[in-house]
Every structure is written in structure tokens, then in C-alpha cells.
Design an enzyme around this catalytic site. Sequence first.
Site, mmCIF file in Angstrom:
data_model
loop_
_atom_site.group_PDB
_atom_site.id
_atom_site.type_symbol
_atom_site.label_atom_id
_atom_site.label_comp_id
_atom_site.label_asym_id
_atom_site.label_seq_id
_atom_site.Cartn_x
_atom_site.Cartn_y
_atom_site.Cartn_z
ATOM 1 N N HIS A 166 52.419 51.071 45.667
ATOM 2 C CA HIS A 166 51.791 51.747 44.531
ATOM 3 C C HIS A 166 52.202 53.201 44.369
ATOM 4 C CE1 HIS A 166 48.283 48.874 43.387
ATOM 5 N NE2 HIS A 166 49.378 48.212 43.704
ATOM 6 N N HIS A 175 55.028 46.140 44.395
ATOM 7 C CA HIS A 175 53.972 46.014 45.396
ATOM 8 C C HIS A 175 53.534 47.366 45.961
ATOM 9 C CE1 HIS A 175 51.264 44.138 48.186
ATOM 10 N NE2 HIS A 175 51.886 44.647 49.231
ATOM 11 N N ASP A 204 53.215 46.458 38.921
ATOM 12 C CA ASP A 204 51.826 46.606 39.393
ATOM 13 C C ASP A 204 50.911 47.221 38.330
ATOM 14 O OD1 ASP A 204 51.887 46.027 42.550
ATOM 15 O OD2 ASP A 204 53.755 46.968 41.942
ATOM 16 N N HIS A 252 48.239 45.533 37.074
ATOM 17 C CA HIS A 252 46.889 45.150 37.538
ATOM 18 C C HIS A 252 45.882 45.057 36.393
ATOM 19 C CE1 HIS A 252 47.445 45.144 41.938
ATOM 20 N NE2 HIS A 252 48.378 46.057 41.695
ATOM 21 N N HIS A 286 58.944 41.849 45.276
ATOM 22 C CA HIS A 286 57.545 42.281 45.380
ATOM 23 C C HIS A 286 57.073 42.008 46.806
ATOM 24 C CE1 HIS A 286 53.635 43.233 43.376
ATOM 25 N NE2 HIS A 286 53.162 42.627 44.451
ATOM 26 N N ASN A 289 51.674 39.350 44.612
ATOM 27 C CA ASN A 289 50.729 38.696 45.529
ATOM 28 C C ASN A 289 49.347 38.533 44.898
ATOM 29 O OD1 ASN A 289 50.757 41.650 45.795
ATOM 30 N ND2 ASN A 289 49.142 41.357 47.284
ATOM 31 N N HIS A 290 49.054 39.282 43.832
ATOM 32 C CA HIS A 290 47.756 39.129 43.160
ATOM 33 C C HIS A 290 47.765 37.973 42.168
ATOM 34 C CE1 HIS A 290 45.285 42.737 44.292
ATOM 35 N NE2 HIS A 290 46.449 43.080 44.794
#
Length: 683
Positions: free
Chosen positions: A244, A242, A17, A19, A214, A125-126
Site C-alpha cells: 500500500h 498488494h 489496491d 479497495h 499482486h 487477495n481480497h
Amino acid sequence: VLFRDDEDTFKILIATDIHLGYLEKDPVRGNDTFVTFNEILDHAQKNEVDFVLLGGDLFHENKPSRKTVHSCLESLRNYCMGDRPVQFEILSDQAVNFPYGKFPWVNYQDQNLNISIPIFSIHGNHDDPTGADALSALDILSCAGLLNHFGRSTSVEKIDISPILLRKGKTKIALYGLGAIPDERLYRMFVNKQVTMLRPKEDGDSWFNLFVIHQNRSKHGATNYIPEQFLDDFINLVVWGHEHECKIAPSQNVQQHFYVSQPGSSVVTSLSPGEAVKKHIGLLHVKGKKMKMQKIALETVRTFHMEDIVLADHPDLFNPDNPNVTQAIQAFCMEKVELMLDNAERERLGNPRQPEKPLIRLRVDYTGGFEPFSVHRFSQKYMDRVANPKDIIHFFRHREQKEKNDSDLNFGKLVSRPASEGMTLRVEDLVKQYFQTAEKKVQLSLLTERGMGEAVQEFVDKEEKDAIEELVKFQLEKTQRFLKERRTEAEELKIDEEVRKFRESRKKNTEEEDEEVREAMTRARAHRSEDTVLVAASSDEELMDTGMKGTGDSDDGLPATLSRGRGRARGRARGQNSTARGSSRRGRGSTSQESATSSRTYKPVSVPAKNMSIMDAFRSLKPEPCFNSSKSYSEDIIGDDSDLEDISIVPSKVNQRLSATSSLGKRGSQSQTSKGVDFESDE
């Protein structure tokens, strides 16, 4: 002594994660994700790890910006390429491990690349695969040879997870991966025993089994998470992405006997308590069947301090009846913020790499007759000292719930925190909640809340512009077919009753409803790819047409560029009285313009003329056969709604082309009719 660097010890850097690109346009926080990603790769390089293992959500956006992709490629090329030899080998069939794309092998074995640190990553999922070709941003990195994307699953009926088999000296690792899948669907597949983890035949007990996943670990609903008990007990370590909150120290599952490590995110993406925990990555040592996880604190992460205040707990300080109570509350909050800023400054003194401005969050429960003060005015005082001045203060009220009936669930405690703080609201949940609580006259009578929610989510998260329209058309066609097959009499009451029964039966059959949504999304993606081709071709044709007019219509003594523009305007004005051929050319140009405009503006969904109302369908077509080849579609779904690539995808591609062609024909006929131009068939 056990884990000293030798030829039998794997060293793996673990992170999840990251991001990349989160708040990239923010003037203060825009570069946070890129700086921390460089720190993670720097740790990998300095520790001379064998490889880096990422647990999903490398990118924050499904379609990351140019800046984000460029920064990512820059970092990967800087840290992961070099002359240091890779010390482990792959024993499994790489065509099975990396079946998607034209380079089905690990990047460090490519003769044209010089990789010193391989990276293995699943998608989250992002950054999951989307679009007609089911590609993700990770596939771009994989094609460039900078990352190894594994753990993709395209089947919605059965998932077989085949491991990447690694060996270094005497140590052997079976690396399993499963990219993000909607939790409810994966939950159902686990319950139906449709998920299988394949094990090596030779020396099955000598492998260290490492699984990367995830999904939701904490329970967000009855089936909106994956219980640890679902996973096989032969696994040694699960790396859980997933979530955080950083819980990187491996914790043992008593029932299944494996260990779970939750590295957490490397950037604060929500101002919630879980994000306030100090961020770490892990350096995993594996020798034989033994492991050791070494925590590495991230120094470039922006500090986040959070505190809660309940005004009702301070009756000596705040009296709701006092006219000056609001000023007293504001002064109290200022004291708290100043205290948090002092703590953040002290923490930063020992770490010069930390960003200067911290994240501050003060949640104020004003239940008990208190009134909130102006958050905007309050934030102005901290514009130069805090990274998030606009949302320092968050006011909320504790909802009072009736607790008289013990048999009812006590939701009072569950909703004591606002939704934005405790959990992330999903688009599909909001849609479902809206229609379930709406008045009867605006409730859905033909579509289902679940299907509409999925379509809206695709529209919002994945930018599939035709998702809602295609779902409406798809479910309308299916309902019409059902009514024709039942030979329902053309009376409004009877038709309404049949539609209601049909809708209820579809709601109960969740698997069939999932297939409907996937088929509709497939058609939407096919639409988008066909529209792109049509718009490009029409634009080229219009440019050519414009160029010709520019030379022929410049009779006013104007420069070429100006007369060309006027030529277009005059050409359009004359289009109504021109020849059929000319009208056809301009008509096609306007059709492409209309389709391009409709894809950018959000109009209410309208069913094309070919989709008649249910009543009209029965009055005109009741005695006739109900199937039409141009509208037929396969009931056997092969692709996922997010993963469309499959070895046996030919039927679904044919269906996409058929639906796309027919839908384009509908659009063309609509635009022709609306323009009132007589088109000749010159195609």
C-alpha cells in the site's frame, strides 16, 4: 519529444489496491473509495489513455455488497463506454488469455458493446476467486463486458503465464499477469521452477514486457513474500500490487535489470506509516522499448497525518512519580493533535476536492512506568473534526527483550511496534501461534496447525461455513485409513504413538498437506452448493405443504393468514402421531431448517456418527477391508484451494458430488434419528 501522442505510443493508466467498499457503512468515510475510483477513471478519460491496468484488490471484500457492486458498475459504465475508438490490437490467442467464461475475447471487440477505455485487471487477495465455481467479483464485471479479468491460474503443480500481445503502430507490448496466490505456495513453486513465463516466438527481443503481480514484496517471513530475483530478467517493467505504500517511480533491480513500480493503494486502509505517503497513480508511456512514468497525485484522497511520541524521551516534561503526570501527558497529546489538525487544514486550503475531516494518528510509547489516560474521553473532543475519532491515540509499550546471548536473534527491535501498526496479523499465523504456545493438554494431537490455520482462514475470510468441519473429518478419515493399513493393535498407547508419527510425517511434507487442505475446502464448497439446493427445495415443499394445511385447518373462524400460521404449528404438534407419509414430509422440512440453522450458528465441530472414533474403528473393522466407495476421494488434486476451474476438472467435480451426496446422507440420517420419526423411502 520522444513521448508525444502519436500512433506508436501506448498510454496506460496504472493503479492498484482501490479497495472499493472499504468502511462503506462509516458515516464519514463510507464513500471515500467510490469518489477516488471516479477520479482515477476521470484521469483515464481526460488523458485519452489506450487502456487502464489494475494490479488487484479492486474490491475490499471477497463478496462485495450490493451498494459496492452497483457503484462500481455505475462508474465503469459512465467512464469506460463511448464512441472513442480503441487504437491498439491484440495479436495473441484470446481464448488462451481469457479462458474462463463464455466470452473468451477482449470486451472492446464485442460487437454488442461500445467500449472506449478497456480495463485489464488481475485479482488480488481480497477479491480472489472462491466458492464451488471459483468465481470472483471481477468475473461478474468481466461477464458484463466492463472489465477484462486476466492472470488467473488454476493449477497447483505448474504455472504457465501466457502474455496478452498488444500492438499499436510499431510498438508491441507483451502483458503478463499473475493474480494473487498464497505467498508461501508461490515461493515454493518458484524455488521448484514450476513457474514459466512464455515468450512470443516471433521477434522475441522487440517486445516491451510488462508484468503485473499482486504479492508481498517486503519480507514478512522466511517464505511469506516473493523476492524480485525470482522474476525473469527479460521483463522490462513490473507493476507490483498488494503493497500500500506509494513508490510509483520505477526503481531498477540491479541484479535482474528490470524496473519495479509500486503504485500503492488509493485509500488508507490501515493507520500505519506506509499509508501516510501521498497517494498517486501513474500514466505510463511506452514507445518501442522505452518508457516514461508520469506521476498523477490523487486529490480526493482523505489526508492522513501520523506522529510518534516516546514519553521517556522527555524527562524534563514527564516524571512517572508525579501524581499529575497523566494530565500532563494528555495536555501534551492534545497539543500534538491540534498541530496535526492545523497542518491538515493548511494542506486542504489548496485542494477543495479533498475531504474535510482528516485522519489523525498519534502513537504514544508509554514505556518507563507511565500510565495511559482514557482514550475514549480524549476522542470525544474531536468527534466533529477528525474522521477517525475512536482511534486517534494508540498507546503501546516497548517490549524489553534479553540481549545477553549474541547468538540469539534480537527480537527487541522487531517488536518495538505493536502488531496492529507494523504488519497485518494473519488468521492462520494466530492459530499456529496459539497451538504452539498452548498447554500440552490442549495442543493438537491429530490435526496439524497449518491445516487448521488454513481452514480457519477460509471460515473467516471467505465465509466457508463448513471449512473447519470438513478439514477435521477429512484428516480423521485419512488417519483412520493409515492406522488400518498399518494393522495397529487396538491399544491406546500404540495408537497414540502411530498417530503422532503420522502427524509429524504430514507436517514435514508440506505439499501433501496443501493437497489435504485443498481437498477439504473443495468438499466444503461442494457441501455449501448442495446445501443451498436442498434448503431451497425443502423450503418450496414446506410452503406448498403449509398452503394446503392453511385451507384444511382453518376451522376456528379465523382469517386465512392467521389460520395458515396456526395450521403450521398444529401440524408440527401432530407430526409425531401422523402417518408415515406425513411424517416424511414434515421431517424433510425440519431437516432443511436444521441444516439452514447449523450453517448460521457456530457450533463446536462434531464428527458424524459414521466417523467412528479411532479405537472403535480398530475394534470393529481391523480384519475387514478399509476402503468404502462412499468415502473414497481422489488423491490427485487438480484444482487450487481458491481456483477450482480447470479444463480437466471432471474428476474433481465427481469427487465433489460424491462427497457432497454422502455428507448430505449423513446429515439426513442424523436428523431422522434425532427426530425419532420412521421415514419411508419416497424419494
